[in-house]
Design an enzyme around this catalytic site. Structure first.
Site: not given
Length: 378
Positions: A84, A90, A113, A171, A213, A221, A251, A353
């Site tokens: 999840g 993605e 999560r 993971g 990592d 990254t 993102a 706008h």
């Protein structure tokens, strides 16, 4: 292609690079392909690798991780994705976009999560509206192969899903083993294997550092790049520099994408005592035309502001969005938040706008106030 780009950058910078498996021999020596290289400092930046949870059948053909999913010989007609997190989400959107029937399975009530709760629920709903089969609160039990050479996932609630491919997105594990680190005395986390470092990325061995990592701090990254710049300043410019993890934008390239910066509502309320929450939900203007996708593209935008009477009152400490171009917007908002932007700065800025981005400047009505006590109750 990316490997080629990075090789060129290294060559242009005059860096000598070696391809092979490295092993740390002593606090100042690394061995690669039988060649010993000595240096004043050693930096471990070996990243992480995808892992599968230990259930029967996880080694069957066409049971893959995110690594192998990008090299499949053909598009699967049907795929089950277990997990999840952002990689699972993605890939679910990626395969769905190419026409696969996608089943996304995770144990929690909502995906992602650790992200803001409103974002989690919003994306959960939109994925279902797009036609992704979301199985929340479900745990896998085993994988088998039927007579037709299809994979069968059995879940702990007794259901079965037949699929062409099953992908684990459950993971990642730091790449710290078989490198000689423990033999030279570098301390690793007993459970995860991550390299333990201080606030300057130094291990317990004075000459050995680690970043990215493999340290399992903030696994992005651009964050690893920032850690590297901080380390270079510390070691070679005489400027002791700690990596700064405040207001790091990120993102998730789901459909629609997510952009986020700063604290979640719960984190902010816990840290500051009380925060005011501003939320907007709307259909993008272009989807008021009969595109047929208005319900799938609904935007959520959220600002979290420190309440009056608290230290830092009025400061924007969280910004979260699910919707088209959210990552592009969040990069600019992150600069404002890094500069200490107040809600009044957002309110006094003239919007462009017609854009979705102008909503950041027009959120005037508070949706609610959340306190640390509210978080503790939940």
């Amino acid at each position: 292609r990316l490997n080629g780009v990075y090789k060129k950058l290294l060559n242009d910078a005059g860096v000598t690079h070696y391809e092979g498996y490295a092993k740390v021999i002593d606090p100042h020596t690394v061995e690669v392909n039988g060649q010993k290289i000595t240096a004043k400092y050693i930096c471990v930046a070996s990243g992480s690798r995808a892992v599968k949870i230990p259930i029967p059948g996880n080694d069957l053909p066409n049971v893959v991780t995110s690594d192998e999913a990008l090299t499949l010989e053909k598009r699967p007609e049907k795929i089950v994705i277990i997990g999840g997190g952002y990689i699972a989400v993605e890939f679910a959107c990626y395969f769905h976009g190419y026409g696969s029937e996608v089943h996304l399975i995770f144990r929690a009530p909502d995906p992602l999560r650790g992200f803001d709760e409103d974002l989690r629920k919003h994306l959960h709903t939109l994925m279902q509206k797009r036609g992704i089969h979301v199985h929340a609160g479900v745990s896998p039990e085993s994988i088998s192969e039927n007579a037709d050479k299809k994979l069968v996932l059995k879940t702990k609630d007794g259901n079965e899903i037949t699929s062409d491919v099953i992908m684990f997105a459950t993971g990642r594990k730091p790449n710290s083993d078989k490198m000689g680190l423990e033999e030279v005395g570098v301390k690793l986390d007993e459970k995860s294997g991550k390299v333990l470092v201080d606030e300057y990325s130094k291990t317990n061995i004075d000459s050995i550092y680690a970043l990215g990592d493999v340290t399992d701090r903030m696994n992005l990254t651009p964050v690893a790049l920032m850690e590297g710049v901080s380390l270079a300043k510390t070691l070679f410019l005489g400027e002791a520099t700690k990596p700064d993890y405040d207001n790091v934008p990120s993102a998730i390239f789901s459909q629609p994408p997510i952009g986020t910066c700063g604290l979640t509502e719960e984190q902010a309320a816990t840290k500051y005592g009380s925060v005011d929450v501003y939320i907007e939900k709307f259909k993008p203007l272009k989807h008021t035309m009969p595109t047929g996708r208005a319900e799938q593209e609904q935007v959520l935008m959220k600002l979290i502001v420190v309440s009056d009477g608290q230290t830092g009152a009025g400061r924007v400490v969280g910004a979260h969005m699910c919707g088209a171009d959210s990552a592009e917007m969040m990069q600019g908002i992150a600069i404002a938040m890094k500069a200490g932007a107040l809600k009044s700065h957002f309110d006094s800025t003239v919007g462009i706008h017609p854009t979705s981005a102008e909503e950041w400047c027009t959120m005037r009505t508070k949706a609610r106030t959340t306190t640390a006590a509210d978080v503790n109750k939940s």
